[in-house]
Write a protein that holds these residues in place. Structure first.
Motif, PDB file in Angstrom:
ATOM      1  N   PRO A   1      -1.122  -0.976   1.443  1.00 34.10           N
ATOM      2  CA  PRO A   1      -1.162   0.434   1.072  1.00 34.10           C
ATOM      3  C   PRO A   1      -0.969   1.291   2.320  1.00 34.10           C
ATOM      4  CG  PRO A   1      -3.375  -0.443   1.185  1.00 34.10           C
ATOM      5  CD  PRO A   1      -2.434  -1.590   1.452  1.00 34.10           C
ATOM      6  N   VAL A   2      -0.250   2.374   2.168  1.00 29.93           N
ATOM      7  CA  VAL A   2      -0.068   3.356   3.235  1.00 29.93           C
ATOM      8  C   VAL A   2      -0.450   4.693   2.612  1.00 29.93           C
ATOM      9  CG1 VAL A   2       1.586   4.463   4.797  1.00 29.93           C
ATOM     10  CG2 VAL A   2       1.811   2.020   4.265  1.00 29.93           C
ATOM     11  N   TRP A   3      -1.295   5.470   3.292  1.00 32.83           N
ATOM     12  CA  TRP A   3      -1.745   6.720   2.696  1.00 32.83           C
ATOM     13  C   TRP A   3      -1.926   7.804   3.738  1.00 32.83           C
ATOM     14  CZ3 TRP A   3      -4.844   2.548   3.581  1.00 32.83           C
ATOM     15  CH2 TRP A   3      -6.008   2.745   4.316  1.00 32.83           C
ATOM     16  N   GLY A   4      -2.056   9.025   3.212  1.00 35.50           N
ATOM     17  CA  GLY A   4      -2.241  10.169   4.087  1.00 35.50           C
ATOM     18  C   GLY A   4      -2.462  11.434   3.275  1.00 35.50           C
ATOM     19  N   TRP A   5      -2.093  12.576   3.870  1.00 39.21           N
ATOM     20  CA  TRP A   5      -2.335  13.872   3.253  1.00 39.21           C
ATOM     21  C   TRP A   5      -1.134  14.774   3.460  1.00 39.21           C
ATOM     22  CZ3 TRP A   5      -5.483  10.926   6.127  1.00 39.21           C
ATOM     23  CH2 TRP A   5      -6.628  10.434   5.494  1.00 39.21           C
ATOM     24  N   GLY A   6      -0.993  15.743   2.591  1.00 44.36           N
ATOM     25  CA  GLY A   6       0.100  16.697   2.673  1.00 44.36           C
ATOM     26  C   GLY A   6      -0.139  17.852   1.726  1.00 44.36           C
ATOM     27  N   THR A   7       0.902  18.615   1.497  1.00 42.53           N
ATOM     28  CA  THR A   7       0.820  19.772   0.620  1.00 42.53           C
ATOM     29  C   THR A   7       0.876  19.317  -0.838  1.00 42.53           C
ATOM     30  OG1 THR A   7       1.908  21.131   2.297  1.00 42.53           O
ATOM     31  CG2 THR A   7       1.899  21.979   0.048  1.00 42.53           C
TER      32      THR A   7
ATOM     33  N   ARG B   1      -8.310   5.566  -0.723  1.00 45.93           N
ATOM     34  CA  ARG B   1      -8.015   6.846  -0.096  1.00 45.93           C
ATOM     35  C   ARG B   1      -9.310   7.455   0.413  1.00 45.93           C
ATOM     36  NH1 ARG B   1      -4.734   9.813  -4.597  1.00 45.93           N
ATOM     37  NH2 ARG B   1      -3.986   7.906  -5.472  1.00 45.93           N
ATOM     38  N   PRO B   2      -9.371   7.787   1.698  1.00 46.51           N
ATOM     39  CA  PRO B   2     -10.578   8.417   2.227  1.00 46.51           C
ATOM     40  C   PRO B   2     -10.773   9.798   1.601  1.00 46.51           C
ATOM     41  CG  PRO B   2      -9.195   7.616   4.004  1.00 46.51           C
ATOM     42  CD  PRO B   2      -8.399   7.510   2.740  1.00 46.51           C
TER      43      PRO B   2
ATOM     44  N   TRP C   1      -2.024  11.350  -0.746  1.00 45.43           N
ATOM     45  CA  TRP C   1      -0.909  10.574  -1.305  1.00 45.43           C
ATOM     46  C   TRP C   1      -1.077   9.132  -0.854  1.00 45.43           C
ATOM     47  CZ3 TRP C   1       1.882   8.010   2.302  1.00 45.43           C
ATOM     48  CH2 TRP C   1       1.895   8.527   3.600  1.00 45.43           C
ATOM     49  N   SER C   2      -0.472   8.213  -1.597  1.00 50.39           N
ATOM     50  CA  SER C   2      -0.493   6.819  -1.182  1.00 50.39           C
ATOM     51  C   SER C   2       0.671   6.074  -1.821  1.00 50.39           C
ATOM     52  CB  SER C   2      -1.834   6.178  -1.508  1.00 50.39           C
ATOM     53  OG  SER C   2      -1.836   5.474  -2.687  1.00 50.39           O
ATOM     54  N   VAL C   3       1.173   5.081  -1.082  1.00 51.25           N
ATOM     55  CA  VAL C   3       2.240   4.203  -1.562  1.00 51.25           C
ATOM     56  C   VAL C   3       1.862   2.770  -1.203  1.00 51.25           C
ATOM     57  CG1 VAL C   3       4.052   5.952  -1.291  1.00 51.25           C
ATOM     58  CG2 VAL C   3       3.606   4.347   0.576  1.00 51.25           C
ATOM     59  N   VAL C   4       2.563   1.814  -1.783  1.00 51.92           N
ATOM     60  CA  VAL C   4       2.359   0.406  -1.448  1.00 51.92           C
ATOM     61  C   VAL C   4       3.703  -0.147  -1.005  1.00 51.92           C
ATOM     62  CG1 VAL C   4       1.703  -1.862  -2.333  1.00 51.92           C
ATOM     63  CG2 VAL C   4       0.469   0.167  -3.085  1.00 51.92           C
TER      64      VAL C   4
ATOM     65  N   GLN D   1      -0.923  21.912   3.662  1.00 51.94           N
ATOM     66  CA  GLN D   1      -1.493  21.033   4.670  1.00 51.94           C
ATOM     67  C   GLN D   1      -0.355  20.341   5.396  1.00 51.94           C
ATOM     68  OE1 GLN D   1      -4.467  18.287   3.217  1.00 51.94           O
ATOM     69  NE2 GLN D   1      -4.917  19.597   1.483  1.00 51.94           N
ATOM     70  N   PRO D   2      -0.486  20.159   6.694  1.00 54.69           N
ATOM     71  CA  PRO D   2       0.563  19.416   7.395  1.00 54.69           C
ATOM     72  C   PRO D   2       0.569  17.952   6.953  1.00 54.69           C
ATOM     73  CG  PRO D   2      -1.289  19.837   8.862  1.00 54.69           C
ATOM     74  CD  PRO D   2      -1.562  20.576   7.577  1.00 54.69           C
ATOM     75  N   LEU D   3       1.719  17.342   7.018  1.00 51.14           N
ATOM     76  CA  LEU D   3       1.862  15.928   6.681  1.00 51.14           C
ATOM     77  C   LEU D   3       1.054  15.098   7.670  1.00 51.14           C
ATOM     78  CD1 LEU D   3       3.285  13.729   5.004  1.00 51.14           C
ATOM     79  CD2 LEU D   3       5.153  13.845   6.659  1.00 51.14           C
ATOM     80  N   GLN D   4       0.207  14.208   7.144  1.00 56.09           N
ATOM     81  CA  GLN D   4      -0.617  13.343   7.991  1.00 56.09           C
ATOM     82  C   GLN D   4      -0.664  11.943   7.420  1.00 56.09           C
ATOM     83  OE1 GLN D   4      -4.449  15.513   8.126  1.00 56.09           O
ATOM     84  NE2 GLN D   4      -4.240  15.269  10.334  1.00 56.09           N
ATOM     85  N   LEU D   5      -0.828  10.960   8.322  1.00 60.74           N
ATOM     86  CA  LEU D   5      -1.072   9.567   7.955  1.00 60.74           C
ATOM     87  C   LEU D   5      -2.525   9.238   8.251  1.00 60.74           C
ATOM     88  CD1 LEU D   5       2.016   7.684   9.404  1.00 60.74           C
ATOM     89  CD2 LEU D   5       1.167   7.483   7.080  1.00 60.74           C
ATOM     90  N   SER D   6      -3.065   8.251   7.563  1.00 57.66           N
ATOM     91  CA  SER D   6      -4.405   7.771   7.874  1.00 57.66           C
ATOM     92  C   SER D   6      -4.444   7.310   9.331  1.00 57.66           C
ATOM     93  CB  SER D   6      -4.762   6.601   6.965  1.00 57.66           C
ATOM     94  OG  SER D   6      -5.917   5.941   7.434  1.00 57.66           O
ATOM     95  N   HIS D   7      -5.617   7.381   9.926  1.00 54.65           N
ATOM     96  CA  HIS D   7      -5.784   6.978  11.324  1.00 54.65           C
ATOM     97  C   HIS D   7      -5.492   5.503  11.565  1.00 54.65           C
ATOM     98  CE1 HIS D   7      -9.600   5.860   9.528  1.00 54.65           C
ATOM     99  NE2 HIS D   7      -9.832   5.095  10.572  1.00 54.65           N
ATOM    100  N   LEU D   8      -5.380   4.698  10.527  1.00 57.61           N
ATOM    101  CA  LEU D   8      -5.058   3.282  10.703  1.00 57.61           C
ATOM    102  C   LEU D   8      -3.592   3.062  11.068  1.00 57.61           C
ATOM    103  CD1 LEU D   8      -6.959   1.698   7.680  1.00 57.61           C
ATOM    104  CD2 LEU D   8      -7.612   1.661  10.086  1.00 57.61           C
TER     105      LEU D   8
END
Length: 183
Positions: A41-47, A162-163, A73-76, A20-27
């Protein structure tokens, strides 16, 4: 030969579903506002299995996460005093994302009925008396606006969780207020 071809197709499809391509949440888009002096929190999606590095320019802190099996994935990250503009950089292998013009400040969440959508100057058919004077007299501070679409959620969600699926990427934040050149 057809069984081998079918097996190759199935394997290729399963591999393509994993990557999956690296993505951030729409926020997290340009002009975002993050709450000051806290952790966010900062989150998104990836491989799945990949390492994601998130770096905040306001304090230089780098947080690292491993992409989960579901692709999330998610980090704080800690935030600092009010200010900006800052950037948020996300790196995963050769992929890089950057969000710019981030402000640290107060985040207010407002909700209501349809009147919450009415701009200060009113709608074209329903003007607000004294709106132009109020806009021009407003202090020149950084304000940003984010409007969520009017849509009933199927279930209650938290902005910090995480959505369950990848949202469509769109412009989320807009700088607002009187222009610096206004009298």
């Amino acid at each position: 030969m057809s069984r081998i071809s079918a097996l190759i197709c199935v394997l290729a499809m399963s591999l393509s579903l994993q990557a999956q391509p690296l993505q951030l949440s729409h926020l997290f888009t340009d002009h975002a506002v993050l709450q000051r002096e806290t952790t966010v929190p900062v989150w998104g999606w990836g491989t799945p299995g990949a390492k994601v590095e998130v770096t905040a320019s306001w304090n230089g802190v780098k947080a690292v996460a491993k992409v989960a099996d579901d692709g999330s994935w998610s980090v704080v990250l800690p935030t600092g005093e009010a200010g900006g503009p800052y950037t948020l950089s996300v790196k995963c292998g050769k992929e890089n994302l950057s969000v710019s013009d981030i402000a640290l400040g107060e985040v207010w969440i407002c909700s209501g009925q349809s009147n919450m959508e009415m701009p200060i100057q009113g709608f074209g058919f329903q003007e607000v008396e004294g709106a132009t004077e109020a806009i021009l007299a407003a202090p020149r501070v950084q304000r940003r606006l984010s409007s969520l679409p009017r849509k009933r959620p199927r279930r209650c969600v938290s902005l910090t969780s995480r959505p369950p699926r990848k949202p469509r990427r769109r412009r989320m934040w807009t700088p607002i207020g009187p222009t610096p050149t206004a009298p």
